[in-house]
Design a protein around this motif. Structure first.
Motif, PDB file in Angstrom:
ATOM      1  N   GLU A  68       0.831  -1.211   0.000  1.00 17.17           N
ATOM      2  CA  GLU A  68       0.000   0.000   0.000  1.00 17.17           C
ATOM      3  C   GLU A  68       0.867   1.265   0.000  1.00 17.17           C
ATOM      4  OE1 GLU A  68      -3.025   2.070   3.104  1.00 17.17           O
ATOM      5  OE2 GLU A  68      -3.374  -0.070   2.722  1.00 17.17           O
ATOM      6  N   ALA A  71       2.388   1.854  -3.449  1.00 15.08           N
ATOM      7  CA  ALA A  71       1.352   2.365  -4.362  1.00 15.08           C
ATOM      8  C   ALA A  71       1.129   3.851  -4.099  1.00 15.08           C
ATOM      9  CB  ALA A  71       0.054   1.585  -4.186  1.00 15.08           C
ATOM     10  N   ARG A  72       1.125   4.233  -2.827  1.00 14.29           N
ATOM     11  CA  ARG A  72       0.959   5.652  -2.477  1.00 14.29           C
ATOM     12  C   ARG A  72       2.135   6.484  -2.988  1.00 14.29           C
ATOM     13  NH1 ARG A  72       0.434   8.081   3.644  1.00 14.29           N
ATOM     14  NH2 ARG A  72       0.676  10.260   3.051  1.00 14.29           N
ATOM     15  N   GLU A  74       4.055   5.869  -5.571  1.00 14.48           N
ATOM     16  CA  GLU A  74       3.936   6.020  -7.024  1.00 14.48           C
ATOM     17  C   GLU A  74       2.859   7.034  -7.397  1.00 14.48           C
ATOM     18  OE1 GLU A  74       3.841   2.303  -9.166  1.00 14.48           O
ATOM     19  OE2 GLU A  74       5.398   1.470  -7.872  1.00 14.48           O
ATOM     20  N   THR A  75       1.740   7.015  -6.679  1.00 13.06           N
ATOM     21  CA  THR A  75       0.678   7.999  -6.923  1.00 13.06           C
ATOM     22  C   THR A  75       1.192   9.412  -6.650  1.00 13.06           C
ATOM     23  OG1 THR A  75      -1.054   6.408  -6.388  1.00 13.06           O
ATOM     24  CG2 THR A  75      -1.635   8.749  -6.199  1.00 13.06           C
ATOM     25  N   GLU A  76       1.917   9.576  -5.562  1.00 10.92           N
ATOM     26  CA  GLU A  76       2.460  10.893  -5.231  1.00 10.92           C
ATOM     27  C   GLU A  76       3.479  11.342  -6.275  1.00 10.92           C
ATOM     28  OE1 GLU A  76       3.824  11.089  -1.178  1.00 10.92           O
ATOM     29  OE2 GLU A  76       1.789  10.772  -0.402  1.00 10.92           O
ATOM     30  N   HIS A  77       4.271  10.426  -6.809  1.00 14.68           N
ATOM     31  CA  HIS A  77       5.210  10.793  -7.878  1.00 14.68           C
ATOM     32  C   HIS A  77       4.448  11.372  -9.065  1.00 14.68           C
ATOM     33  CE1 HIS A  77       8.757   7.989  -6.569  1.00 14.68           C
ATOM     34  NE2 HIS A  77       8.648   9.056  -5.814  1.00 14.68           N
ATOM     35  N   HIS A  78       3.341  10.738  -9.435  1.00 12.65           N
ATOM     36  CA  HIS A  78       2.539  11.256 -10.556  1.00 12.65           C
ATOM     37  C   HIS A  78       1.983  12.646 -10.245  1.00 12.65           C
ATOM     38  CE1 HIS A  78       2.757   7.674 -13.010  1.00 12.65           C
ATOM     39  NE2 HIS A  78       2.412   6.935 -11.971  1.00 12.65           N
ATOM     40  N   GLU A  79       1.497  12.832  -9.014  1.00 14.98           N
ATOM     41  CA  GLU A  79       0.965  14.145  -8.617  1.00 14.98           C
ATOM     42  C   GLU A  79       2.057  15.211  -8.644  1.00 14.98           C
ATOM     43  OE1 GLU A  79      -0.746  13.459  -4.762  1.00 14.98           O
ATOM     44  OE2 GLU A  79      -2.460  12.380  -5.585  1.00 14.98           O
ATOM     45  N   ASP A  82       2.798  16.106 -12.209  1.00 12.68           N
ATOM     46  CA  ASP A  82       1.725  16.946 -12.755  1.00 12.68           C
ATOM     47  C   ASP A  82       1.938  18.398 -12.338  1.00 12.68           C
ATOM     48  OD1 ASP A  82       0.459  14.784 -13.965  1.00 12.68           O
ATOM     49  OD2 ASP A  82      -1.101  14.597 -12.422  1.00 12.68           O
ATOM     50  N   HIS A 113       5.707  14.296   0.567  1.00 18.47           N
ATOM     51  CA  HIS A 113       6.241  13.060  -0.002  1.00 18.47           C
ATOM     52  C   HIS A 113       7.587  12.694   0.637  1.00 18.47           C
ATOM     53  CE1 HIS A 113       6.887   9.951  -2.989  1.00 18.47           C
ATOM     54  NE2 HIS A 113       8.095  10.446  -3.190  1.00 18.47           N
TER      55      HIS A 113
END
Length: 159
Positions: A68, A71-72, A74-79, A82, A113
């Protein structure tokens, strides 16, 4: 040096670079060169983090414990990317107010992060992966940095 120590040092350098960009922003003295260098450094940091810490951790016995969390991350990397894109786009225009707002949001995301990694991921990895493995990952990451510097011809890119 372990991989977590190397990444923690890099966090300190990234924080310093982010503060320097923020300091220069009000008078409009941010140069495209500085932004480009910061983005290269951020890309390099993320590559090292994923290749030499997150991926090995997901392949280790602690994989189920950190699924988990990774996954968080990786999501934060995308944010974060952006927001970097928005910041870069706004830096091409003359609206300093919007640029400051976008950059402040980026700084907040980046700081949250970094804290997640330093306060949760690094201690977890250090607890469950032996020191010799962490040191070997650190050495591999340092070799990667050296190759990157040689290929890019830039002594300016640091770890």
């Amino acid at each position: 040096m372990t991989i977590t120590q190397l990444l923690a040092q890099d966090h300190a350098r990234l924080r310093k670079d982010m503060a320097e960009i923020r300091r220069k922003m009000p008078n409009g003295s941010i140069l495209k060169r500085e932004i480009d260098k910061f983005i290269r450094d951020l890309e390099l940091h993320e590559t090292i983090e994923m290749r030499f810490l997150v991926t090995p951790a997901t392949l280790s016995p602690i994989a189920a414990r950190i699924e988990e969390l990774t996954a968080r991350i990786e999501t934060e990397h995308h944010e974060i990317w952006d927001q970097v894109g928005k910041f870069v786009e706004l830096s091409k225009h003359n609206d300093l107010s919007e640029l400051k707002s976008a950059y402040s949001y980026f700084l907040n995301l980046a700081e949250m992060h970094i804290k997640l990694e330093e306060e949760i991921l690094f201690p977890m990895v250090t607890e469950y992966i032996d020191i010799l493995t962490l040191e070997e990952l650190g050495r591999e990451a340092e070799k990667y940095l050296q190759r990157f510097r040689q290929e890019s011809g830039s002594a300016e890119v640091r770890s």
